[in-house]
Design an enzyme around this catalytic site. Structure first.
Site, PDB file in Angstrom:
ATOM      1  N   ASP A   1      24.679  37.378  67.372  1.00 44.26           N
ATOM      2  CA  ASP A   1      24.218  36.583  68.505  1.00 44.26           C
ATOM      3  C   ASP A   1      23.205  35.550  68.019  1.00 44.26           C
ATOM      4  OD1 ASP A   1      24.038  35.889  71.225  1.00 44.26           O
ATOM      5  OD2 ASP A   1      22.301  37.203  71.522  1.00 44.26           O
TER       6      ASP A   1
ATOM      7  N   HIS B   1      24.733  33.524  78.800  1.00 44.56           N
ATOM      8  CA  HIS B   1      23.569  34.126  78.153  1.00 44.56           C
ATOM      9  C   HIS B   1      22.474  34.289  79.208  1.00 44.56           C
ATOM     10  CE1 HIS B   1      24.415  33.457  73.652  1.00 44.56           C
ATOM     11  NE2 HIS B   1      25.551  33.249  74.309  1.00 44.56           N
TER      12      HIS B   1
ATOM     13  N   GLY C   1      22.058  36.994  81.066  1.00 52.57           N
ATOM     14  CA  GLY C   1      22.707  37.617  82.222  1.00 52.57           C
ATOM     15  C   GLY C   1      21.816  38.537  83.024  1.00 52.57           C
TER      16      GLY C   1
END
Length: 279
Positions: free
Chosen positions: A82, A202, A204
Protein backbone atom coordinates in the site's frame (compact mmCIF):
# COMPACT_ATOMS: atom_id res chain seq x y z
CA UNK A 1 -2.70 -22.18 -1.04
CA UNK A 2 -5.15 -19.30 -1.54
CA UNK A 3 -2.73 -16.50 -2.32
CA UNK A 4 -4.19 -14.46 -5.19
CA UNK A 5 -3.48 -11.25 -7.09
CA UNK A 6 -5.48 -8.07 -6.70
CA UNK A 7 -7.02 -8.55 -10.16
CA UNK A 8 -8.11 -12.07 -9.23
CA UNK A 9 -9.86 -10.69 -6.15
CA UNK A 10 -11.43 -7.59 -7.73
CA UNK A 11 -12.64 -8.77 -11.12
CA UNK A 12 -15.22 -11.15 -9.57
CA UNK A 13 -16.27 -8.30 -7.26
CA UNK A 14 -16.74 -5.99 -10.26
CA UNK A 15 -19.10 -8.42 -11.96
CA UNK A 16 -20.65 -9.81 -8.79
CA UNK A 17 -21.79 -6.61 -7.11
CA UNK A 18 -19.65 -6.57 -3.97
CA UNK A 19 -16.39 -5.06 -2.71
CA UNK A 20 -13.30 -6.50 -1.07
CA UNK A 21 -11.73 -4.97 2.03
CA UNK A 22 -8.13 -3.80 1.91
CA UNK A 23 -7.18 -4.07 5.57
CA UNK A 24 -4.19 -2.05 6.73
CA UNK A 25 -1.88 -4.18 8.86
CA UNK A 26 0.62 -3.12 11.51
CA UNK A 27 1.70 -6.48 12.91
CA UNK A 28 1.09 -10.19 13.29
CA UNK A 29 -1.81 -9.83 15.72
CA UNK A 30 -3.97 -7.74 13.42
CA UNK A 31 -3.20 -9.56 10.16
CA UNK A 32 -3.97 -12.92 11.80
CA UNK A 33 -7.27 -11.56 13.11
CA UNK A 34 -8.17 -10.17 9.69
CA UNK A 35 -7.75 -13.55 8.01
CA UNK A 36 -9.73 -15.26 10.77
CA UNK A 37 -12.56 -12.76 10.28
CA UNK A 38 -12.56 -13.22 6.50
CA UNK A 39 -12.70 -16.99 6.94
CA UNK A 40 -15.63 -16.63 9.33
CA UNK A 41 -17.45 -14.45 6.79
CA UNK A 42 -16.46 -16.57 3.80
CA UNK A 43 -15.02 -13.68 1.80
CA UNK A 44 -11.66 -12.71 0.28
CA UNK A 45 -9.38 -10.24 2.03
CA UNK A 46 -6.51 -7.95 1.02
CA UNK A 47 -3.70 -7.67 3.58
CA UNK A 48 -1.99 -4.31 3.14
CA UNK A 49 1.49 -3.20 4.20
CA UNK A 50 1.52 0.59 4.28
CA UNK A 51 4.39 2.98 5.02
CA UNK A 52 4.01 2.86 8.82
CA UNK A 53 3.95 -0.94 8.76
CA UNK A 54 7.05 -1.07 6.58
CA UNK A 55 8.87 1.34 8.90
CA UNK A 56 8.36 -1.20 11.69
CA UNK A 57 8.88 -4.49 9.82
CA UNK A 58 11.00 -5.08 6.67
CA UNK A 59 9.19 -5.98 3.45
CA UNK A 60 10.80 -9.45 3.13
CA UNK A 61 9.44 -10.36 6.58
CA UNK A 62 5.99 -8.97 5.79
CA UNK A 63 5.91 -10.96 2.57
CA UNK A 64 6.61 -14.17 4.46
CA UNK A 65 3.96 -13.35 7.07
CA UNK A 66 1.30 -12.61 4.43
CA UNK A 67 2.15 -15.70 2.42
CA UNK A 68 2.13 -17.94 5.48
CA UNK A 69 -1.36 -16.74 6.39
CA UNK A 70 -2.55 -17.16 2.80
CA UNK A 71 -1.16 -20.66 2.48
CA UNK A 72 -3.11 -21.77 5.53
CA UNK A 73 -6.33 -19.90 4.77
CA UNK A 74 -9.51 -21.24 3.20
CA UNK A 75 -10.34 -17.94 1.51
CA UNK A 76 -8.46 -15.87 -1.14
CA UNK A 77 -5.80 -13.58 0.35
CA UNK A 78 -3.99 -10.77 -1.50
CA UNK A 79 -0.53 -9.68 -0.29
CA UNK A 80 -0.62 -5.97 -1.15
CA UNK A 81 1.91 -3.15 -0.97
CA UNK A 82 0.00 0.00 0.00
CA UNK A 83 1.37 3.42 -1.01
CA UNK A 84 4.65 2.43 -2.58
CA UNK A 85 6.48 5.64 -3.43
CA UNK A 86 9.52 4.44 -5.39
CA UNK A 87 10.34 1.90 -8.07
CA UNK A 88 12.88 0.32 -5.71
CA UNK A 89 10.29 -0.16 -2.97
CA UNK A 90 7.88 -1.79 -5.40
CA UNK A 91 10.65 -4.04 -6.73
CA UNK A 92 11.49 -5.13 -3.18
CA UNK A 93 7.85 -5.96 -2.50
CA UNK A 94 7.67 -8.01 -5.69
CA UNK A 95 10.86 -9.84 -4.71
CA UNK A 96 9.40 -10.43 -1.24
CA UNK A 97 6.41 -12.36 -2.57
CA UNK A 98 3.72 -9.69 -2.69
CA UNK A 99 0.97 -10.29 -5.25
CA UNK A 100 -0.07 -6.66 -5.68
CA UNK A 101 1.80 -3.35 -5.85
CA UNK A 102 0.15 0.01 -5.23
CA UNK A 103 2.24 2.86 -6.62
CA UNK A 104 1.22 6.28 -5.34
CA UNK A 105 2.14 9.05 -7.76
CA UNK A 106 -0.94 11.11 -6.90
CA UNK A 107 1.06 14.16 -5.76
CA UNK A 108 2.78 14.37 -9.16
CA UNK A 109 1.64 15.95 -12.45
CA UNK A 110 -0.73 13.75 -14.44
CA UNK A 111 1.67 12.68 -17.19
CA UNK A 112 4.45 11.91 -14.71
CA UNK A 113 2.04 9.90 -12.59
CA UNK A 114 0.92 7.95 -15.66
CA UNK A 115 4.48 7.26 -16.84
CA UNK A 116 5.75 6.14 -13.45
CA UNK A 117 2.67 4.05 -12.63
CA UNK A 118 2.84 2.42 -16.07
CA UNK A 119 6.42 1.37 -15.33
CA UNK A 120 5.32 -0.28 -12.08
CA UNK A 121 2.32 -1.90 -13.79
CA UNK A 122 4.58 -3.34 -16.48
CA UNK A 123 6.95 -4.71 -13.85
CA UNK A 124 4.06 -6.24 -11.93
CA UNK A 125 2.40 -7.78 -14.97
CA UNK A 126 5.67 -9.25 -16.21
CA UNK A 127 5.87 -11.04 -12.86
CA UNK A 128 2.26 -12.20 -13.02
CA UNK A 129 0.97 -9.92 -10.27
CA UNK A 130 -1.25 -6.80 -10.08
CA UNK A 131 -0.85 -3.04 -9.82
CA UNK A 132 -3.01 -0.33 -8.26
CA UNK A 133 -2.50 3.36 -8.99
CA UNK A 134 -3.96 6.59 -7.63
CA UNK A 135 -5.29 9.58 -9.55
CA UNK A 136 -6.37 12.59 -7.52
CA UNK A 137 -4.58 12.96 -4.20
CA UNK A 138 -6.43 11.61 -1.14
CA UNK A 139 -5.58 13.84 1.81
CA UNK A 140 -5.31 13.26 5.53
CA UNK A 141 -7.47 14.26 8.48
CA UNK A 142 -5.81 17.28 10.14
CA UNK A 143 -3.20 17.25 7.36
CA UNK A 144 -2.87 17.71 3.61
CA UNK A 145 -6.10 18.47 1.78
CA UNK A 146 -7.47 16.20 -0.91
CA UNK A 147 -7.47 17.08 -4.59
CA UNK A 148 -10.61 15.65 -6.15
CA UNK A 149 -10.20 13.30 -9.10
CA UNK A 150 -11.09 14.79 -12.47
CA UNK A 151 -13.15 12.24 -14.45
CA UNK A 152 -11.41 12.99 -17.75
CA UNK A 153 -7.99 12.63 -16.13
CA UNK A 154 -9.13 9.39 -14.51
CA UNK A 155 -10.11 8.01 -17.91
CA UNK A 156 -6.71 8.95 -19.36
CA UNK A 157 -4.88 7.49 -16.35
CA UNK A 158 -6.78 4.20 -16.49
CA UNK A 159 -6.23 3.80 -20.22
CA UNK A 160 -2.54 4.72 -20.31
CA UNK A 161 -1.16 3.38 -17.03
CA UNK A 162 -2.43 -0.18 -17.40
CA UNK A 163 -3.43 -0.48 -13.75
CA UNK A 164 -5.66 -3.28 -12.48
CA UNK A 165 -7.35 -0.97 -9.95
CA UNK A 166 -7.55 2.81 -9.61
CA UNK A 167 -7.77 4.73 -6.35
CA UNK A 168 -9.78 7.95 -6.62
CA UNK A 169 -10.32 11.07 -4.53
CA UNK A 170 -14.05 11.71 -4.09
CA UNK A 171 -14.36 13.20 -0.60
CA UNK A 172 -12.51 10.39 1.17
CA UNK A 173 -9.76 11.23 3.68
CA UNK A 174 -7.07 9.10 5.30
CA UNK A 175 -7.02 8.65 9.11
CA UNK A 176 -10.56 9.88 9.71
CA UNK A 177 -11.85 8.66 13.07
CA UNK A 178 -15.57 9.20 12.55
CA UNK A 179 -17.92 7.99 9.81
CA UNK A 180 -19.28 11.36 8.77
CA UNK A 181 -17.29 11.78 5.56
CA UNK A 182 -19.89 10.97 2.93
CA UNK A 183 -18.51 10.58 -0.58
CA UNK A 184 -19.28 12.66 -3.68
CA UNK A 185 -21.69 10.39 -5.55
CA UNK A 186 -21.90 12.67 -8.58
CA UNK A 187 -18.12 12.59 -9.05
CA UNK A 188 -18.05 8.81 -8.59
CA UNK A 189 -20.73 8.31 -11.24
CA UNK A 190 -18.89 10.62 -13.63
CA UNK A 191 -15.64 8.67 -13.17
CA UNK A 192 -17.16 5.24 -13.57
CA UNK A 193 -19.02 6.37 -16.69
CA UNK A 194 -15.65 6.93 -18.38
CA UNK A 195 -13.70 3.94 -17.03
CA UNK A 196 -13.97 0.17 -16.78
CA UNK A 197 -11.23 -0.50 -14.21
CA UNK A 198 -12.22 -1.45 -10.63
CA UNK A 199 -12.20 1.64 -8.40
CA UNK A 200 -10.69 1.95 -4.92
CA UNK A 201 -11.55 4.12 -1.93
CA UNK A 202 -8.66 4.94 0.39
CA UNK A 203 -9.63 6.28 3.80
CA UNK A 204 -12.65 3.98 3.94
CA UNK A 205 -12.94 4.27 7.72
CA UNK A 206 -14.48 7.71 7.29
CA UNK A 207 -17.23 6.53 4.93
CA UNK A 208 -20.66 5.90 6.50
CA UNK A 209 -21.42 2.17 6.60
CA UNK A 210 -24.65 2.52 4.61
CA UNK A 211 -22.79 4.31 1.82
CA UNK A 212 -20.09 1.62 1.80
CA UNK A 213 -22.77 -0.97 1.16
CA UNK A 214 -24.53 1.13 -1.47
CA UNK A 215 -21.33 1.68 -3.43
CA UNK A 216 -20.08 -1.88 -3.02
CA UNK A 217 -23.27 -3.29 -4.49
CA UNK A 218 -24.12 -0.66 -7.12
CA UNK A 219 -20.91 0.90 -8.44
CA UNK A 220 -17.47 0.06 -9.83
CA UNK A 221 -15.92 0.65 -6.41
CA UNK A 222 -14.61 -2.83 -5.62
CA UNK A 223 -12.09 -2.12 -2.85
CA UNK A 224 -12.34 -0.10 0.34
CA UNK A 225 -9.19 0.46 2.39
CA UNK A 226 -9.92 0.24 6.12
CA UNK A 227 -7.22 1.11 8.64
CA UNK A 228 -8.12 3.65 11.32
CA UNK A 229 -11.39 1.99 12.30
CA UNK A 230 -9.68 -1.32 13.07
CA UNK A 231 -6.63 0.28 14.66
CA UNK A 232 -9.04 1.95 17.08
CA UNK A 233 -10.66 -1.42 17.84
CA UNK A 234 -7.27 -3.02 18.44
CA UNK A 235 -6.17 -0.12 20.65
CA UNK A 236 -9.33 -0.32 22.75
CA UNK A 237 -8.92 -4.09 23.22
CA UNK A 238 -5.25 -3.70 24.11
CA UNK A 239 -5.98 -0.93 26.61
CA UNK A 240 -8.63 -3.07 28.28
CA UNK A 241 -6.29 -6.07 28.46
CA UNK A 242 -3.49 -4.01 30.01
CA UNK A 243 -5.73 -2.29 32.52
CA UNK A 244 -7.45 -5.53 33.56
CA UNK A 245 -4.37 -6.59 35.52
CA UNK A 246 -1.63 -3.98 36.01
CA UNK A 247 0.71 -6.66 37.39
CA UNK A 248 0.87 -8.56 34.12
CA UNK A 249 3.93 -8.00 31.96
CA UNK A 250 3.98 -10.85 29.43
CA UNK A 251 3.03 -9.30 26.12
CA UNK A 252 1.97 -12.64 24.58
CA UNK A 253 -0.62 -13.09 27.33
CA UNK A 254 -1.82 -9.51 26.93
CA UNK A 255 -1.94 -9.55 23.13
CA UNK A 256 -3.95 -12.78 23.07
CA UNK A 257 -6.84 -10.81 24.51
CA UNK A 258 -6.94 -8.48 21.51
CA UNK A 259 -7.70 -11.30 19.07
CA UNK A 260 -11.40 -11.98 19.62
CA UNK A 261 -12.45 -8.29 19.85
CA UNK A 262 -10.52 -7.48 16.67
CA UNK A 263 -12.01 -10.44 14.81
CA UNK A 264 -15.50 -9.27 15.82
CA UNK A 265 -14.82 -5.68 14.71
CA UNK A 266 -13.36 -6.90 11.41
CA UNK A 267 -16.35 -9.13 10.72
CA UNK A 268 -18.61 -6.10 11.11
CA UNK A 269 -16.49 -4.22 8.56
CA UNK A 270 -16.53 -7.10 6.07
CA UNK A 271 -20.31 -7.56 6.21
CA UNK A 272 -20.86 -4.06 4.80
CA UNK A 273 -19.30 -4.91 1.44
CA UNK A 274 -21.92 -7.22 0.02
CA UNK A 275 -23.21 -10.76 0.45
CA UNK A 276 -21.10 -13.18 2.45
CA UNK A 277 -19.74 -16.43 1.00
CA UNK A 278 -18.51 -14.59 -2.08
CA UNK A 279 -14.95 -15.90 -1.92
Amino acid sequence: MTLVTLAQALQPALTGGYAVAGLVTLGWEDMRAYVAAAEAEGCPVILQAGPSCRAHTPLPILGKMFRHLAENASIPVVAHLDHGYTFEECQEALDSGFTSLMYDGSRKPLNQNIDETARIAEMAHNAGISCEGEIGFVGYADGENSAGTDPEEAAKFAAESGVDAMAISVGNVHLQQDKEGGLDMQRIRAIEALTTVPLVIHGGSGVPVAQRTELATSSKICKFNIGTELRMAFGAALREAVNADPSRFDRVTILKETHDPLVAATRNVLRAFGPVNKG
